[in-house]
Design a protein around this motif. Sequence first.
Motif, PDB file in Angstrom:
ATOM      1  N   TYR A  60     -10.575  -0.162  39.807  1.00 56.80           N
ATOM      2  CA  TYR A  60     -11.785  -0.779  40.347  1.00 56.80           C
ATOM      3  C   TYR A  60     -13.060   0.007  40.022  1.00 56.80           C
ATOM      4  O   TYR A  60     -14.125  -0.306  40.536  1.00 56.80           O
ATOM      5  N   LYS A  94     -15.158   0.064  37.679  1.00 57.53           N
ATOM      6  CA  LYS A  94     -16.312  -0.594  37.056  1.00 57.53           C
ATOM      7  C   LYS A  94     -17.256  -1.203  38.084  1.00 57.53           C
ATOM      8  O   LYS A  94     -18.380  -1.559  37.737  1.00 57.53           O
ATOM      9  N   ASP A  95     -16.815  -1.308  39.321  1.00 56.72           N
ATOM     10  CA  ASP A  95     -17.679  -1.843  40.374  1.00 56.72           C
ATOM     11  C   ASP A  95     -18.835  -0.869  40.619  1.00 56.72           C
ATOM     12  O   ASP A  95     -18.634   0.339  40.702  1.00 56.72           O
ATOM     13  N   LYS A 112     -19.722   3.884  41.467  1.00 56.20           N
ATOM     14  CA  LYS A 112     -20.258   4.730  40.387  1.00 56.20           C
ATOM     15  C   LYS A 112     -20.315   6.201  40.799  1.00 56.20           C
ATOM     16  O   LYS A 112     -19.999   7.072  40.011  1.00 56.20           O
ATOM     17  N   SER A 148     -13.556   6.818  36.286  1.00 56.32           N
ATOM     18  CA  SER A 148     -13.757   5.420  35.919  1.00 56.32           C
ATOM     19  C   SER A 148     -13.379   5.160  34.465  1.00 56.32           C
ATOM     20  O   SER A 148     -13.383   6.079  33.641  1.00 56.32           O
ATOM     21  N   GLU A 179     -14.934   3.969  32.009  1.00 59.90           N
ATOM     22  CA  GLU A 179     -15.937   4.294  30.989  1.00 59.90           C
ATOM     23  C   GLU A 179     -15.814   5.731  30.494  1.00 59.90           C
ATOM     24  O   GLU A 179     -16.290   6.070  29.417  1.00 59.90           O
TER      25      GLU A 179
END
Length: 102
Positions: A83, A85-86, A90, A97, A99
Motif C-alpha cells: 500500500y 503508493k498511497d 509517504k 515503498s 518507488e
Amino acid sequence: MITYLKYFAPAVCALSLLAGTAYPASAKIRCEGNFQMTKNGPIATPYCEEEQIAKVARSFGAKVTAAEVHKNPLKKVYLCQVYGKDVRLKGSCAGYSPEQYR
C-alpha cells in the motif's frame, strides 16, 4: 536508630505504592497522522507512523491491527510494499515503498 529504620522502611514503601495507584495514569498516546500530539506540539514518532500504516491498510480492506504492526517489523515492510503508493503513507513508508526499488 537502625531498629526504627527496620520498621519505618516497609511502611514508607507501602505508602508510596498506594500513592502511586491512587491516581490512574491517563497518558494515552494521541496520534494525528504520523505525529504524536504533545503539549509542546506535534512530534514525528515511529509509533504513530505504524498506527497510520495500519489505519491506511484497513481502509483498503486489510485485516490488520496496529498492535500487529508494532510487534512485527516484517508486517510493516509488507504493508508498505503493498500500500506504499498511497499518499498517506509517504512519510511512514519512505524506505519501504515500491518507488524505492527501481
